[in-house]
Design a protein around this motif. Sequence first.
Motif, mmCIF file in Angstrom:
data_model
loop_
_atom_site.group_PDB
_atom_site.id
_atom_site.type_symbol
_atom_site.label_atom_id
_atom_site.label_comp_id
_atom_site.label_asym_id
_atom_site.label_seq_id
_atom_site.Cartn_x
_atom_site.Cartn_y
_atom_site.Cartn_z
ATOM 1 N N THR A 172 0.847 -1.186 0.000
ATOM 2 C CA THR A 172 0.000 0.000 0.000
ATOM 3 C C THR A 172 0.888 1.242 0.000
ATOM 4 O OG1 THR A 172 -1.734 -1.171 1.183
ATOM 5 C CG2 THR A 172 -1.744 1.240 1.333
ATOM 6 N N GLU A 173 1.844 1.248 0.905
ATOM 7 C CA GLU A 173 2.847 2.315 0.924
ATOM 8 C C GLU A 173 4.204 1.704 0.618
ATOM 9 O OE1 GLU A 173 3.088 4.760 4.491
ATOM 10 O OE2 GLU A 173 5.192 5.131 4.035
ATOM 11 N N THR A 252 0.500 11.685 -9.136
ATOM 12 C CA THR A 252 0.762 13.112 -9.003
ATOM 13 C C THR A 252 -0.073 13.660 -7.844
ATOM 14 O OG1 THR A 252 -0.982 13.605 -10.603
ATOM 15 C CG2 THR A 252 1.265 13.446 -11.455
ATOM 16 N N ASN A 253 0.320 14.829 -7.368
ATOM 17 C CA ASN A 253 -0.435 15.519 -6.320
ATOM 18 C C ASN A 253 -0.451 16.997 -6.701
ATOM 19 O OD1 ASN A 253 -1.784 16.143 -3.949
ATOM 20 N ND2 ASN A 253 0.088 16.189 -2.705
ATOM 21 N N HIS A 258 4.560 12.751 -7.710
ATOM 22 C CA HIS A 258 4.507 12.388 -6.293
ATOM 23 C C HIS A 258 5.171 11.033 -6.028
ATOM 24 C CE1 HIS A 258 3.018 12.612 -2.239
ATOM 25 N NE2 HIS A 258 2.402 11.456 -2.349
ATOM 26 N N ARG A 259 4.896 10.040 -6.886
ATOM 27 C CA ARG A 259 5.413 8.701 -6.624
ATOM 28 C C ARG A 259 5.419 7.888 -7.908
ATOM 29 N NH1 ARG A 259 2.796 5.757 -1.583
ATOM 30 N NH2 ARG A 259 0.896 5.828 -2.850
ATOM 31 N N TRP A 312 10.493 6.210 -3.909
ATOM 32 C CA TRP A 312 9.275 6.764 -4.512
ATOM 33 C C TRP A 312 9.605 7.524 -5.795
ATOM 34 C CZ3 TRP A 312 4.918 9.022 -0.956
ATOM 35 C CH2 TRP A 312 4.521 8.041 -0.039
ATOM 36 N N ARG A 334 8.864 6.592 4.324
ATOM 37 C CA ARG A 334 8.999 7.952 3.810
ATOM 38 C C ARG A 334 8.594 8.994 4.851
ATOM 39 N NH1 ARG A 334 6.099 11.917 1.187
ATOM 40 N NH2 ARG A 334 7.186 13.028 -0.474
ATOM 41 N N ASP A 335 7.540 8.743 5.623
ATOM 42 C CA ASP A 335 7.098 9.730 6.615
ATOM 43 C C ASP A 335 8.222 10.052 7.601
ATOM 44 O OD1 ASP A 335 4.597 9.521 5.450
ATOM 45 O OD2 ASP A 335 3.767 8.247 7.035
ATOM 46 N N ASN A 355 2.884 21.316 8.507
ATOM 47 C CA ASN A 355 2.215 20.009 8.614
ATOM 48 C C ASN A 355 0.730 20.154 8.935
ATOM 49 O OD1 ASN A 355 4.540 18.611 8.073
ATOM 50 N ND2 ASN A 355 4.914 17.947 10.183
ATOM 51 N N GLN A 357 -1.297 22.224 7.914
ATOM 52 C CA GLN A 357 -2.136 22.696 6.808
ATOM 53 C C GLN A 357 -1.679 22.105 5.475
ATOM 54 O OE1 GLN A 357 -1.313 26.760 5.774
ATOM 55 N NE2 GLN A 357 -0.067 26.975 7.599
ATOM 56 N N LEU A 358 -1.204 20.875 5.564
ATOM 57 C CA LEU A 358 -0.702 20.163 4.386
ATOM 58 C C LEU A 358 -1.808 19.940 3.351
ATOM 59 C CD1 LEU A 358 2.030 18.552 3.702
ATOM 60 C CD2 LEU A 358 0.747 16.550 4.403
ATOM 61 N N ARG A 359 -1.516 20.229 2.100
ATOM 62 C CA ARG A 359 -2.485 19.940 1.028
ATOM 63 C C ARG A 359 -2.160 18.607 0.365
ATOM 64 N NH1 ARG A 359 -5.479 24.887 0.361
ATOM 65 N NH2 ARG A 359 -5.169 25.651 2.459
ATOM 66 N N GLU B 173 0.292 5.748 5.587
ATOM 67 C CA GLU B 173 -0.492 4.523 5.789
ATOM 68 C C GLU B 173 -0.662 4.304 7.282
ATOM 69 O OE1 GLU B 173 0.975 0.907 3.908
ATOM 70 O OE2 GLU B 173 -0.031 -0.250 5.469
ATOM 71 N N PRO B 230 -5.330 17.975 6.706
ATOM 72 C CA PRO B 230 -3.981 17.693 7.205
ATOM 73 C C PRO B 230 -4.051 16.996 8.564
ATOM 74 C CG PRO B 230 -4.513 20.029 7.453
ATOM 75 C CD PRO B 230 -5.750 19.363 6.957
ATOM 76 N N ALA B 242 3.872 13.970 9.240
ATOM 77 C CA ALA B 242 2.638 14.245 8.519
ATOM 78 C C ALA B 242 2.563 13.250 7.367
ATOM 79 C CB ALA B 242 2.643 15.679 7.998
ATOM 80 N N ALA B 246 -2.818 15.402 2.108
ATOM 81 C CA ALA B 246 -4.014 15.467 2.945
ATOM 82 C C ALA B 246 -4.930 14.277 2.640
ATOM 83 C CB ALA B 246 -4.735 16.781 2.688
ATOM 84 N N VAL B 269 -5.552 22.127 10.417
ATOM 85 C CA VAL B 269 -6.501 23.209 10.172
ATOM 86 C C VAL B 269 -7.415 22.829 8.990
ATOM 87 C CG1 VAL B 269 -6.671 25.638 9.500
ATOM 88 C CG2 VAL B 269 -4.804 24.879 10.994
ATOM 89 N N ASP B 335 -1.226 -4.658 5.027
ATOM 90 C CA ASP B 335 -0.902 -5.568 3.920
ATOM 91 C C ASP B 335 -0.515 -6.949 4.453
ATOM 92 O OD1 ASP B 335 -1.230 -3.389 2.244
ATOM 93 O OD2 ASP B 335 0.915 -3.024 1.986
#
Lengths: 359, 359
Positions: A172-173, A252-253, A258-259, A312, A334-335, A355, A357-359, B173, B230, B242, B246, B269, B335
């Motif tokens: 999954t990740e 994409t993000n 993105h990955r 990634w 990755r986190d 963090n 207000q992460l989009r 994840e 977020p 994070a 999001a 937020v 997984d």
Amino acid sequence: DNCRCAQCVNQDTLQRNFDTFAIPKDLSPQEISPKNDGVDVLWSDSHKSHYPWSWLSLTLRDISHKKLANQEKLWGATIASAPPEVRFDDVMSSTSPKGLADLTSKIRQYGLCFVTDSPKTPEATEKLLETIGPIRNTHYGGFYDFIPDLALADTAYTNLALPAHTDTTYFTEPAGLQAFHLLSHTPPANKPADEVLGGQSLLVDGFHAAETLRKESPGDFEILRKVKLPWHASGNQGVAIAPDMAYPVIETNGGNLHRIRWNNDDRGVVPTDIDVDAWYQAARKWDEILKSKESEFWFQLEPGRVLIFDNWRVLHGRSAFEGLRRICGAYISRDDFISRWKMTNFPREDVIASNMQLR
Amino acid sequence: DNCRCAQCVNQDTLQRNFDTFAIPKDLSPQEISPKNDGVDVLWSDSHKSHYPWSWLSLTLRDISHKKLANQEKLWGATIASAPPEVRFDDVMSSTSPKGLADLTSKIRQYGLCFVTDSPKTPEATEKLLETIGPIRNTHYGGFYDFIPDLALADTAYTNLALPAHTDTTYFTEPAGLQAFHLLSHTPPANKPADEVLGGQSLLVDGFHAAETLRKESPGDFEILRKVKLPWHASGNQGVAIAPDMAYPVIETNGGNLHRIRWNNDDRGVVPTDIDVDAWYQAARKWDEILKSKESEFWFQLEPGRVLIFDNWRVLHGRSAFEGLRRICGAYISRDDFISRWKMTNFPREDVIASNMQLR
């Protein structure tokens, strides 16, 4: 809900200290008082909130991402002349976080970094990796130290050539960072010691390849971005891993890459309810870019020179080899890596505001 | 590309043995011969493919998901009268996988299962959990065994009440399974031994709550499904985690509920470019359902009775308590859990065929 006062936010954990849903629905501001370091708001339930200017500025102007942005530097074969590297002692310095900041920043920029002058032991390699983040456990274990062994039921554990791929497409990740440290390469008994043994390593910048595809063939890029595929790991007794759902090759993000998820050997069946011919056409073009001379960065792994790369983004492979290679390394999520990168390269309050207000 | 012959598929790893993109573009079938166990296809490049009937039947009819489907049983407070459980010895049996199949199947059905008559030690608990899958490392470590300690900078490590939430909302994840085993609960020095110490545990079926929301207030459901928020963990020195982007509170896949992410304390937020009032309204309704008497399953953890639950579905909480509680447990990646569930409950070939065409 966003009050930053010491009563509302636990100052140790930075978690909310109150129940958002116990706040009266019809709450309204009664008095707004600008102060030197922020603004005080007196609410109709007589709670007084404090919002620091720095917080409001990040939140309202949405500049957080730009502030923490690290310009990605896409690369092709020419990176071979000056690949990013940092010294082991600098990363491990107990007096300065600069080396670790440099290492994580280079991985963010280039998707890879070598750590030079490393002790040629698994123990030192494991310590090095743990400065970035906790080592990720999988059905293969955690930190690894191996010579080829097909008992592990994956072509990675053979001495066959491997085309450029990303690892753990079936999670999954997928693994965030991956590390390789070649501890030794001994020739087979029947070969002279100076024989060429093969086992050259290959890296390809998947983001560079994807941008090339987007430029040269935008329709193919869109197909690889949109079509979600099954991925699987089925070689181990009692284990049959697949992600939580189908995922595309290119993710994409907000328009940004993105990955990348790409291992043709572990790929499942192309879904039959799409234009299958168009997918194969797009994958052919993608494969061609990945295998072009301009994309491929070839080099020889050496004891004392640890390779760490972003799984990634960067694909890896190798040529076939003779003899026995002992390689150690690990996956890091990755986190955890991104957390370490942010915390060593940016002020803590900017990281946390970003963090939140992460989009 | 999907040939199943022994030359094309590595029979150990079940990985492709050939380069898809080296197949000529204009390949066509020359001869199709039905056999007893499948169909042979002779291609224009003179390769002869074999496709077993079972493979074609799964692939063409797309029945794979139905075959491996496990009917989710949504529940409310009344589950307290007969919660799902299995015996420790049955799960650990070296002669039969039935207990492990039963445990994983119950977690899939109900999102939780108790393991009864367990040895009251961290060692036995760790072994139990490792039969399901490798233990997941985080910045808090792997297998844990703790008494409250705010040095760990999260309200989980206090003796405060915690409303129902999912763990690790701040990971790309989130943890798949979570386990708790209460090893002991000793009263404070100034209290008699028979004092009520609190620390009741709470579980809420997030899928049940989400279906209730979808039925009672479909607009609110859609808002919680669509608005990406977020999430963050900012309490630990040098760590600020994070997710990669999001994520919404409720995630679906093909209309089905897939994952719940809910911890109001760790939430960032609410994005300012959406209808903020509408989001808070939806979250209020969601909070109300989660906190209703009909949703809440309250019970007391006991030594010897291990709780394992699906953190993608079931929310957990507790009441405040006095004294010292020693609890051990761990996270297991989803997984790995799903792999174990499939492999202990379904024939291997069905699992692999299903994974290779996952939607």
